[in-house]
Design an enzyme around this catalytic site. Structure first.
Site, PDB file in Angstrom:
ATOM      1  N   ASP A 254       1.118  -1.195   0.111  1.00  0.00           N
ATOM      2  CA  ASP A 254       0.036  -0.067   0.042  1.00  0.00           C
ATOM      3  C   ASP A 254       0.878   1.233  -0.007  1.00  0.00           C
ATOM      4  OD1 ASP A 254      -2.296  -1.517   0.170  1.00  0.00           O
ATOM      5  OD2 ASP A 254      -2.447  -1.335   2.274  1.00  0.00           O
TER       6      ASP A 254
ATOM      7  N   LEU B 206     -22.203  -4.952   8.295  1.00  0.00           N
ATOM      8  CA  LEU B 206     -22.812  -3.916   8.085  1.00  0.00           C
ATOM      9  C   LEU B 206     -22.173  -2.777   8.940  1.00  0.00           C
ATOM     10  CD1 LEU B 206     -26.467  -5.459   9.332  1.00  0.00           C
ATOM     11  CD2 LEU B 206     -25.608  -4.948   6.751  1.00  0.00           C
TER      12      LEU B 206
ATOM     13  N   ALA C 144     -20.753  -0.341  11.436  1.00  0.00           N
ATOM     14  CA  ALA C 144     -20.996  -0.179  12.902  1.00  0.00           C
ATOM     15  C   ALA C 144     -22.473  -0.732  13.350  1.00  0.00           C
ATOM     16  CB  ALA C 144     -21.118   1.376  13.239  1.00  0.00           C
TER      17      ALA C 144
ATOM     18  N   ALA D 268      -9.146  -2.404   7.050  1.00  0.00           N
ATOM     19  CA  ALA D 268      -8.989  -3.998   7.360  1.00  0.00           C
ATOM     20  C   ALA D 268      -9.949  -4.160   8.568  1.00  0.00           C
ATOM     21  CB  ALA D 268      -7.499  -4.001   7.938  1.00  0.00           C
ATOM     22  N   ALA D 269     -10.850  -3.727   8.717  1.00  0.00           N
ATOM     23  CA  ALA D 269     -12.133  -3.958   9.625  1.00  0.00           C
ATOM     24  C   ALA D 269     -12.867  -5.415   9.057  1.00  0.00           C
ATOM     25  CB  ALA D 269     -13.212  -3.165   9.750  1.00  0.00           C
ATOM     26  N   GLY D 270     -12.993  -5.474   7.664  1.00  0.00           N
ATOM     27  CA  GLY D 270     -13.691  -6.334   7.236  1.00  0.00           C
ATOM     28  C   GLY D 270     -12.652  -7.721   7.132  1.00  0.00           C
ATOM     29  N   ASP D 271     -11.477  -7.459   7.034  1.00  0.00           N
ATOM     30  CA  ASP D 271     -10.324  -8.541   7.011  1.00  0.00           C
ATOM     31  C   ASP D 271     -10.194  -9.107   8.122  1.00  0.00           C
ATOM     32  OD1 ASP D 271     -10.114  -8.016   4.338  1.00  0.00           O
ATOM     33  OD2 ASP D 271      -8.581  -6.816   4.483  1.00  0.00           O
TER      34      ASP D 271
HETATM   35  P1  ATP Z   1     -13.501  -2.452   5.112  1.00  0.00           P
HETATM   36  O1  ATP Z   1     -13.653  -2.479   3.596  1.00  0.00           O
HETATM   37  O2  ATP Z   1     -13.396  -1.321   5.763  1.00  0.00           O
HETATM   38  O3  ATP Z   1     -12.280  -3.314   5.723  1.00  0.00           O
HETATM   39  P2  ATP Z   1     -16.035  -3.895   5.014  1.00  0.00           P
HETATM   40  O4  ATP Z   1     -16.931  -2.899   4.254  1.00  0.00           O
HETATM   41  O5  ATP Z   1     -15.759  -5.202   4.569  1.00  0.00           O
HETATM   42  O6  ATP Z   1     -14.846  -3.185   5.838  1.00  0.00           O
HETATM   43  P3  ATP Z   1     -17.788  -3.456   7.459  1.00  0.00           P
HETATM   44  O7  ATP Z   1     -19.037  -4.057   7.288  1.00  0.00           O
HETATM   45  O8  ATP Z   1     -17.587  -2.001   7.168  1.00  0.00           O
HETATM   46  O9  ATP Z   1     -16.843  -4.221   6.286  1.00  0.00           O
HETATM   47  O10 ATP Z   1     -17.103  -3.939   8.602  1.00  0.00           O
HETATM   48  C1  ATP Z   1     -16.939  -5.459   8.967  1.00  0.00           C
HETATM   49  C2  ATP Z   1     -17.147  -5.466  10.567  1.00  0.00           C
HETATM   50  O11 ATP Z   1     -16.118  -4.637  11.396  1.00  0.00           O
HETATM   51  C3  ATP Z   1     -18.388  -5.114  11.045  1.00  0.00           C
HETATM   52  O12 ATP Z   1     -19.317  -6.083  10.976  1.00  0.00           O
HETATM   53  C4  ATP Z   1     -17.833  -4.843  12.635  1.00  0.00           C
HETATM   54  O13 ATP Z   1     -17.996  -6.276  13.193  1.00  0.00           O
HETATM   55  C5  ATP Z   1     -16.668  -4.196  12.618  1.00  0.00           C
HETATM   56  N1  ATP Z   1     -16.869  -2.652  12.409  1.00  0.00           N
HETATM   57  C6  ATP Z   1     -16.849  -1.990  11.454  1.00  0.00           C
HETATM   58  N2  ATP Z   1     -17.143  -0.703  11.624  1.00  0.00           N
HETATM   59  C7  ATP Z   1     -17.439  -0.560  12.924  1.00  0.00           C
HETATM   60  C8  ATP Z   1     -17.543   0.322  13.996  1.00  0.00           C
HETATM   61  N3  ATP Z   1     -17.571   1.638  13.434  1.00  0.00           N
HETATM   62  N4  ATP Z   1     -17.684   0.141  15.122  1.00  0.00           N
HETATM   63  C9  ATP Z   1     -17.730  -1.196  15.460  1.00  0.00           C
HETATM   64  N5  ATP Z   1     -17.252  -2.256  15.022  1.00  0.00           N
HETATM   65  C10 ATP Z   1     -16.977  -2.029  13.584  1.00  0.00           C
END
Ligand code: ATP
Length: 343
Positions: free
Chosen positions: A33, A266, A268, A294-297
């Site tokens: 990155d 979803l 938050a 990386a929240a999703g990962d």
């Molecule tokens: P990204 O592409 O940013 O890595 P994503 O779009 O694939 O993420 P999200 O649905 O945004 O995935 O987030 C994945 C998980 O991370 C959520 O299901 C939740 O457990 C956690 N998460 C994300 N945002 C938050 C938040 N604001 N507060 C608490 N948990 C969060």
């Protein structure tokens, strides 16, 4: 709404008769990155000075492998006694013979990932994500992905059998859509034939032929991807019961095509999970958010690990929500993923 305690014993759908003990294999992307922080986005032909620059390690494949490994180990675990019981995590993919490739493999190794399945392609570059973060626009980013070595994974390599870097088939295979789509489709077909359970994180979203959905044990997507892949709009503006009805409808599309478990993240607002017999919403952990990269990962790594360790789907989602909540409270991608002792 149905009970969020889905209660399926997750050992059952896991298919590989050859996997003697839990193990996870990720076949996917590895990227450097290159992130530039700017006061605004430059106009066409304009040169401007940035506020700062950093390099990081990413790629959905590499991030998810790191998540599986870190969340399964304590920081500093190194001796056989420390690692007794840790689930082996194998990364399969390709990097170039450049400094990013070397940094990537040593960083994955330090996290506890087995990198023997990563090919080094002579004369090629490691995959790159060039990211511009517009600081005036609240950190909104623009990303250009260059597949480079990630694009060299061909369907032929996976036509006969899945790779077996640990000497056997994994109990769970993780895939994303950052390597060529025909290669992903071939891997799905081969895994299905070999009886290996697959978690597909269909991101970045690309249309999949309907006939491949039956090869997917766990489909994990965010709400945007769920809407795109199902070809229907997803209206989540209603109350909780309307939201669950809407998510249930979209999940039903994938279940009808043969997916066993659908998980829609979803942000938050948490997670919606569905099987053909049950469904439910599980809230996220409330936390202070610094950076959602990386929240999703992180969610997927923790979810996969919990599943192969024999937890129910509902328990795995709750554990994954906890891990992802820690990650969103820290900056960066792989460095924001927690170790087991931080959970
Ligand atoms: P990204 O592409 O940013 O890595 P994503 O779009 O694939 O993420 P999200 O649905 O945004 O995935 O987030 C994945 C998980 O991370 C959520 O299901 C939740 O457990 C956690 N998460 C994300 N945002 C938050 C938040 N604001 N507060 C608490 N948990 C969060």
């Amino acid at each position: 709404m149905a009970s969020p305690t889905v209660g399926l014993p997750v050992g059952t759908p896991f298919g590989s008769p050859h996997a003697l003990s839990p193990s996870i294999m990720v076949i996917g992307s590895l990227n450097a990155d290159l992130v530039t922080y700017t006061p605004r986005i430059p106009a066409a032909g304009e040169t401007m000075t940035a506020n700062g620059f950093r390099t990081g390690l990413g790629g959905k494949g590499a991030n998810q492998a790191v998540a599986c490994a870190k969340i399964g180990r304590r920081r500093g675990d190194a001796t056989p006694a420390d690692l007794k019981g840790a689930v082996p995590v194998y990364m399969v993919g390709a990097v170039g013979d450049d400094v990013y490739g070397q940094t990537m493999t040593s960083s994955l190794t330090a996290a506890g990932v087995d990198v023997s399945g990563i090919a080094v392609r002579a004369g090629q570059s490691t995959g790159v994500a060039v990211i511009i973060v517009d600081e005036a626009a609240g950190g909104e980013n623009r990303i250009m992905l260059s597949a480079e070595a990630n694009g060299s994974l061909t369907p032929d390599e996976y036509a006969m059998s899945l790779p077996t870097p640990g000497g056997g088939l994994p109990s769970l295979l993780l895939l994303q859509l950052e390597i060529p789509l025909p290669t992903v489709l071939q891997i799905l077909e081969t895994a299905h034939r070999q009886g290996v359970a697959v978690l597909l994180n269909a991101a970045p979203a690309q249309m999949l032929p309907d006939s491949y959905y039956k090869c997917i044990t766990h489909l994990v997507v965010n709400e945007t991807e769920a809407s795109f892949l199902s070809g229907t709009a997803l209206d989540l503006s209603g109350d909780d019961s309307q939201r669950d009805k809407e998510l249930s409808r979209v999940a039903g599309h994938f279940l009808a095509l043969g997916v066993q478990h659908v998980v829609i993240t979803l942000g938050a607002a948490g997670v919606f999970h569905a099987t053909s017999s049950d469904s439910g919403h599980i809230p996220a952990v409330k936390t202070k958010v610094l950076d959602t990269t990386a929240a999703g990962d992180t969610f997927i790594g923790a979810y996969a690990l919990a599943l192969v360790q024999g937890q129910t789907v509902a328990e795995a989602v709750q554990w994954a929500n906890r891990a992802a909540a820690v990650a969103v409270g820290r900056r960066g991608a792989q460095e924001s993923i927690p170790w087991l002792d931080e959970l």
